[in-house]
Design an enzyme around this catalytic site. Structure first.
Site, PDB file in Angstrom:
ATOM      1  N   TYR A  37       1.078  -1.134   0.039  1.00 13.84           N
ATOM      2  CA  TYR A  37       0.079  -0.044  -0.153  1.00 13.84           C
ATOM      3  C   TYR A  37       1.028   0.975   0.022  1.00 13.84           C
ATOM      4  O   TYR A  37       1.848   1.062   0.923  1.00 13.84           O
ATOM      5  CB  TYR A  37      -0.661  -0.156   1.521  1.00 13.84           C
ATOM      6  N   LEU A  96       4.059  -0.692   4.012  1.00 12.78           N
ATOM      7  CA  LEU A  96       3.349   0.609   3.607  1.00 12.78           C
ATOM      8  C   LEU A  96       4.143   1.622   3.016  1.00 12.78           C
ATOM      9  O   LEU A  96       5.089   1.678   3.988  1.00 12.78           O
ATOM     10  CB  LEU A  96       2.517   0.836   5.247  1.00 12.78           C
ATOM     11  N   GLU A  97       3.858   2.468   2.417  1.00 20.00           N
ATOM     12  CA  GLU A  97       4.424   3.599   2.037  1.00 20.00           C
ATOM     13  C   GLU A  97       4.112   4.884   2.556  1.00 20.00           C
ATOM     14  O   GLU A  97       3.472   4.694   1.188  1.00 20.00           O
ATOM     15  CB  GLU A  97       5.606   3.377   0.657  1.00 20.00           C
ATOM     16  N   LEU A  98       3.950   5.563   3.633  1.00 21.45           N
ATOM     17  CA  LEU A  98       3.330   6.763   3.406  1.00 21.45           C
ATOM     18  C   LEU A  98       4.015   7.943   3.465  1.00 21.45           C
ATOM     19  O   LEU A  98       4.467   8.560   2.690  1.00 21.45           O
ATOM     20  CB  LEU A  98       2.862   5.838   4.858  1.00 21.45           C
TER      21      LEU A  98
END
Length: 452
Positions: free
Chosen positions: A184, A207-209
């Protein structure tokens, strides 16, 4: 429909057809051919969704993906090889190996800011590792999402790779399924929802936020070059870049010079494009209105906005502080607050008090200073005397930590992310040491000896 698609992909993966390396390489080549066929459609779609011009679209999206595919094809055979590792003397007669195997059916949920790049780049790793994939491109860039679906339909049968368009309801339906891996990219808020959903099936996630990525400029920096590289990294893609410098924290002794040069380069790079309607737009009305509200205080450059085209002029706000509205959240737009410090040690402590950023930039020609700050500040990835450019190095892992995400990808790290490393000990049957077994009188001495 989505459940049926998932079942088809699971069945196809279990057939073992995705495992051979030649099959994976051909899949990547077919992906590249399909992208080339749709290249003009992609450029038109990016122009329609947020006025992204061809040079920037090719640099940050299409060309980047071509390079990623080529790099993966070139190195895939080596990455996928079984590794033989050392075996300790206590295991005499055995050999130890690490086998690389795909997870299975993967889900890739992409954001809107680089809608093509951030959909396809993770897919390259998933295909290289031998997985199947369901893509969920962003509904906020519908033209690009539609072209992505065309690309995948031409390149692959849906049992191998498929693109599913839709909004929040589609995301929720997808996240209810027991995927073998979820990748994501997006906001921290949604990232928490993805992680919670994944936990119900014990599905591993990347998770790449995002976060507020600082650019610290010390008195020992090349001020003119720092200004040039900061404004380029900040106002690229109209500031809608997860690793854009979110604010500048500069030594008070050089702040005035830095701001002067930043104004010069912002004008040089972007004034004509904005005046002639070529500067990239904000993705939608909600983000446009949110960003406009942050344009407060000592605006020393920019400040204009065009409601009819959703364009916001690159804007520099001088004399900001940590209470400024633009410092309360990730800006994700073309607004750059400038804060000043009198002590570098205090500046480091201030940055450490913020949630861990996805990116961090330090500008200084003093190597000991750069080394100290890089070690002192926790962040996902970053650069010394540059911004954003570290993303283009396929030999560097890219990813966040804490509030800015978990896991990483790019190049071999994309392959590793979508690969399970299966450890296997191959023990000899030619002999068998009796003292390893409890019935042996030497068992106790053997255990104490090897573990002391």
């Amino acid at each position: 429909m989505i459940e049926s698609l998932f079942a088809k992909q699971r069945q196809f993966f279990q057939s073992g057809k995705t495992l051979p390396i030649p099959f994976r390489i051909e899949a990547l080549k077919q992906l590249k051919r399909s992208i080339k066929y749709h290249e003009e459609m992609l450029l038109e779609a990016m122009k329609a969704d947020f006025n992204k011009g061809e040079p920037e679209a090719y640099l940050t999206e299409i060309g980047y993906v071509y390079n990623d595919i080529n790099f993966t094809i070139k190195n895939l055979k080596e990455w996928a090889e079984t590794e033989r590792v050392k075996t300790p003397p206590t295991h005499i007669g055995s050999t130890s190996r690490i086998h690389k195997e795909p997870f299975g059916v993967t889900l890739i949920i992409a954001p809107w800011n680089y809608p093509f790049n951030l959909t396809v780049s993770p897919l390259i790793g998933a295909l290289g590792a031998g997985n199947t994939a369901i893509l969920k491109p962003s509904e906020h860039t519908p033209h690009v999402s539609r072209v992505i679906s065309h690309i995948m339909a031409l390149a692959f049968p849906e049992k191998h790779v498929a693109s599913v368009e839709g909004g929040v309801e589609t995301n929720q339906e997808l996240l209810d399924l027991p995927f073998n891996y979820i990748f994501y990219t997006g906001s921290s808020h949604v990232g928490k929802i993805v992680m919670e959903k994944a936990s119900q099936h014990l599905t591993p996630v990347t998770l790449e936020l995002g976060g507020k990525s600082p650019a610290i400029v010390t008195r020992h920096a090349d001020i003119k070059l720092a200004a040039k590289r900061i404004v380029w990294g900040k106002f690229l893609n109209a500031g809608q870049t997860c690793v854009a410098p979110d604010f500048v924290y500069v030594d008070s002794k050089v702040k005035e010079r830095l701001v002067t040069h930043m104004k010069y380069y912002t004008r040089k790079f972007y004034e004509k494009d904005f005046n002639e309607g070529r500067y990239m737009s904000i993705v939608n009305r909600n983000h446009f209105d949110r960003i406009k509200e942050l344009m407060q205080g000592d605006i020393v450059y920019g400040g204009r906005s065009l409601s009819n085209t959703l364009a916001i002029e690159p804007t520099i706000i001088d004399n900001a502080d940590f209470d400024h509205p633009a410092m309360q959240e990730e800006i994700f737009g073309p607004i750059l607050p400038v804060l000043e410090f009198n002590s570098l040690d205090k500046a480091v402590l201030d940055v450490r008090d913020l949630p861990d950023p996805l990116a961090f930039y330090i500008f200084t020609d003093k190597k000991t200073e750069a080394k100290h700050v890089v070690r002192a500040v926790p962040f996902g990835a970053g650069a010394i005397n540059d911004t954003v450019f570290h993303l283009a190095n396929p030999h560097l892992p890219f990813g966040g930590r804490g509030n800015s995400g978990m896991g990483n990808y790019h190049g071999k790290y994309s392959f590793d992310t979508f690969t399970h490393k299966k450890s296997v000990l191959d023990q000899t049957t030619c002999f068998d040491f009796p003292f390893r077994y409890p019935s042996s009188k030497l068992f106790s001495k053997f255990i104490k000896y090897i573990w002391k």
